[in-house]
Design a protein around this motif. Structure first.
Motif, short mmCIF file in Angstrom:
data_model
loop_
_atom_site.label_atom_id
_atom_site.label_comp_id
_atom_site.label_asym_id
_atom_site.label_seq_id
_atom_site.Cartn_x
_atom_site.Cartn_y
_atom_site.Cartn_z
N GLY A 35 0.81 -1.21 0.00
CA GLY A 35 0.00 0.00 0.00
C GLY A 35 0.84 1.25 0.00
O GLY A 35 2.06 1.21 0.21
N LEU A 47 -3.90 6.29 4.92
CA LEU A 47 -3.87 5.36 3.79
C LEU A 47 -4.31 6.08 2.53
O LEU A 47 -5.33 6.78 2.52
N ALA A 50 -4.35 0.69 -1.28
CA ALA A 50 -3.74 -0.60 -0.95
C ALA A 50 -4.17 -1.63 -1.97
O ALA A 50 -5.23 -1.48 -2.61
N THR A 57 -8.23 -3.93 -4.62
CA THR A 57 -7.75 -2.60 -4.27
C THR A 57 -8.68 -1.88 -3.31
O THR A 57 -9.87 -2.18 -3.21
#
Length: 120
Positions: A35, A47, A50, A57
């Motif tokens: 990621g 995030l 990832a 995904t």
């Protein structure tokens, strides 16, 4: 030990594109997730996207439709194609590789990161 080396960061104008790469090496299993995370000054690391070893995904809402994560399992490399970038995408971008090993031990590795700066 696992090493993650990012590349591809730099300065780009708003609306432009950039492609980040992250190559993993070392003791890597056949199944693991990779990621991209980012951290802007004064903010928490978040995030961005990832991808599982099977290609599933996950994206942050702020980048959906603009960023694409992909991977080449043969090269142990993950990519982040960044299109239509915005000044708010400016951050240090980090690559991550993670998996769960025997006895439920979680392995979590990070690269040194690469700076992305978007000018308005």
């Amino acid at each position: 030990q696992v090493q993650l080396v990012e590349s591809g960061g730099g300065l780009v104008q708003a609306g432009g594109s950039l492609r980040l790469s992250c190559a993993a090496s070392g003791s890597i299993p056949s199944i693991y997730a990779m990621g991209w995370y980012r951290q802007a000054p004064g903010k928490q690391r978040e995030l961005v996207a990832a991808i599982s070893s099977g290609g599933r995904t996950n994206y942050a809402d702020s980048v959906k439709g603009r960023f694409t994560i992909s991977r080449d399992n043969a090269k142990n490399t993950v990519y982040l194609q960044m299109n239509s970038v915005k000044p708010e995408d400016t951050a240090h971008y980090y690559c991550n590789a993670a998996w769960t090993g025997g006895a439920g031990v979680v392995y979590d590795y990070w690269g040194q990161g690469t700076q992305v700066t978007v000018s308005s």
